[in-house]
Design an enzyme around this catalytic site. Structure first.
Site, PDB file in Angstrom:
ATOM      1  N   LYS A 183       0.810  -0.881  -0.118  1.00 13.68           N
ATOM      2  CA  LYS A 183       0.078   0.085   0.073  1.00 13.68           C
ATOM      3  C   LYS A 183       1.139   1.257  -0.552  1.00 13.68           C
ATOM      4  O   LYS A 183       2.361   1.213   0.203  1.00 13.68           O
ATOM      5  CB  LYS A 183      -1.361  -0.073   1.141  1.00 13.68           C
TER       6      LYS A 183
HETATM    7  C1  PLP Z   1      -9.455  -3.869  -1.563  1.00 16.56           C
HETATM    8  C2  PLP Z   1      -9.146  -4.886   0.225  1.00 16.56           C
HETATM    9  N1  PLP Z   1      -9.005  -5.276   0.887  1.00 16.56           N
HETATM   10  C3  PLP Z   1      -8.513  -5.562   1.679  1.00 16.56           C
HETATM   11  C4  PLP Z   1      -7.435  -5.490   1.652  1.00 16.56           C
HETATM   12  C5  PLP Z   1      -6.514  -6.660   3.220  1.00 16.56           C
HETATM   13  O1  PLP Z   1      -6.564  -5.892   3.770  1.00 16.56           O
HETATM   14  P1  PLP Z   1      -4.905  -6.388   4.761  1.00 16.56           P
HETATM   15  O2  PLP Z   1      -3.389  -7.359   3.751  1.00 16.56           O
HETATM   16  O3  PLP Z   1      -4.140  -5.248   5.174  1.00 16.56           O
HETATM   17  O4  PLP Z   1      -5.413  -7.032   5.476  1.00 16.56           O
HETATM   18  C6  PLP Z   1      -6.800  -5.140   0.880  1.00 16.56           C
HETATM   19  C7  PLP Z   1      -5.721  -5.940   1.072  1.00 16.56           C
HETATM   20  O5  PLP Z   1      -4.786  -6.171  -0.857  1.00 16.56           O
HETATM   21  C8  PLP Z   1      -7.762  -5.111  -0.569  1.00 16.56           C
HETATM   22  O6  PLP Z   1      -6.974  -4.614  -0.998  1.00 16.56           O
END
Ligand code: PLP
Length: 375
Positions: A183
């Site tokens: 990110k």
């Molecule tokens: C749209 C979306 N939701 C949720 C997530 C989950 O994030 P995390 O890896 O911080 O749990 C991501 C991660 O790529 C994402 O792109």
């Protein structure tokens, strides 16, 4: 020629210094000085009543599902074109994802298709701000209000983006950010839950602290802490928060550098779009974005496969995503979709993401040349 990776985590230079400070402070569990700095930054920058760091955006979405009091069989309307956590956080409560198609321009949930998918079991709408570009939130909030539904924004990719001046993640009842290393602002693994309703905020603190009122105890509001609700351990330790604080301090400059890269792709690829050889991302009026991602849309799966392989042969790593959740093995058995999924199916075949990371500046021209060649 050096290979160009798809992603390269950017360090501001102060991460290790702050981690050393956390060590010196002698407070390594959660909610220490660095966590408080991160909470303060998030609350000040977004205007959310309460921001709480979590291990991940997935964890923040799980907390949101608990806060929404979902019961088995309740339904959550969301796009199928998203990361698995958007669905799993609710499926873990026994809820059923109900997918609707995406808009062909932003690849966000098509707000005009939501209302028809509502049933007496619908409890939540979970819009996903794909690529850090906002969903049509006025329409979504209006539908939610008329049907008494909770809106949980998956703003995993949306930090520093706005919709009509409002930061993403603060428009619905709850919002979730990701600080995963892919990110814009990173902590390795990390996330945050944003909550605006004061009662929800109080309960969120408890759910995050294993179902106890320990946060109130630390603030001197109760004389002992105890088990008051369901919950789990969702808070990260101070080492993660210290790292994240170094990133938050540079959030403006990181975003500016990403935007410059995004703009350069956008300008360079305009002639190819004019010739009908690809389609560029669309940012609707009234939205500002954070340059989380630069993607292009090609004509077919075959073309994308060819372009991807050609880019790789020129040393440039590109990726694609997502396998639509309605057609994934678990989704086929544990979800349903409303209406046809034409754009979801089509764009997931056609989409290609180009490298975009702080530090790419010197090599970006090579990516653009490689793409022209590959096309
Ligand atoms: C749209 C979306 N939701 C949720 C997530 C989950 O994030 P995390 O890896 O911080 O749990 C991501 C991660 O790529 C994402 O792109």
């Amino acid at each position: 020629m050096n290979p160009i990776p798809f992603n390269k985590p950017f360090m501001t230079g102060r991460e290790l210094w702050y981690i050393a400070q956390a060590h010196t402070n002698g407070h390594l569990s959660g909610d220490g000085q660095f966590t408080k700095k991160c909470h303060g930054w998030l609350e000040q920058r977004t205007g959310a009543k309460r921001a709480l760091l979590t291990h991940s955006c997935t964890a923040a979405l799980e907390m949101a599902a608990l806060l929404a009091d979902l019961q088995p069989g309740d339904e959550v309307i969301m796009p199928s074109y998203t990361f698995v956590s958007t669905a799993n956080a609710f499926v873990m409560r026994g809820a059923v994802p109900v997918f609707v198609d995406i808009r062909p321009d932003t690849l966000n949930i098509d707000e005009t298709k939501i209302e028809a998918a509502i049933t007496p079991r619908t409890k939540v709408i979970a819009p996903v701000h794909y690529a850090g570009v906002a969903c049509e939130m006025d329409t979504i909030m209006d539908i939610a209000q008329r049907h008494n539904l909770i809106v949980i924004e998956d703003a995993a990719q949306g930090i520093m983006s706005t919709y009509k001046g409002k930061p993403l993640g603060t428009i619905g009842h709850m919002g979730a950010y990701s600080f995963h290393e892919t990110k814009n602002i990173i902590a390795g693994e990390g996330g945050a839950l944003l909550v605006s309703d004061p009662q929800l905020a109080e309960r969120a603190e408890i759910i995050r602290e294993k179902g106890t009122n320990r946060s109130q105890f630390f603030r001197g509001q109760v004389d002992k802490y105890t088990w008051v609700d369901i919950g789990s351990s969702y808070l990260p330790g101070e080492v993660i928060a210290a790292f994240l604080w170094a990133q938050m301090e540079e959030a403006d400059s990181i975003t500016a550098r990403r935007l410059a890269l995004w703009d350069k792709y956008h300008e360079a690829l305009a002639p190819l779009e004019a010739q009908g050889r690809l389609r560029r991302p669309v940012v609707p009026e009234g939205c500002t974005h954070n340059a989380h991602m630069y993607y292009i849309l090609l004509d077919s799966l075959e073309q994308r496969t060819r372009v991807l392989a050609n880019m790789k042969s020129q040393g440039v790593s590109c990726v694609f995503h997502y396998v639509p959740l309605h057609s994934a093995p678990y989704g086929v058995k544990n979800s349903r979709h409303h209406g046809d999924m034409q754009h979801t199916n089509q764009q997931s075949d056609n989409l290609l993401r180009l490298p975009l990371w702080v530090g790419l500046e010197e090599e970006q021209e090579r990516v653009i040349r490689a793409l022209r060649e590959a096309l």
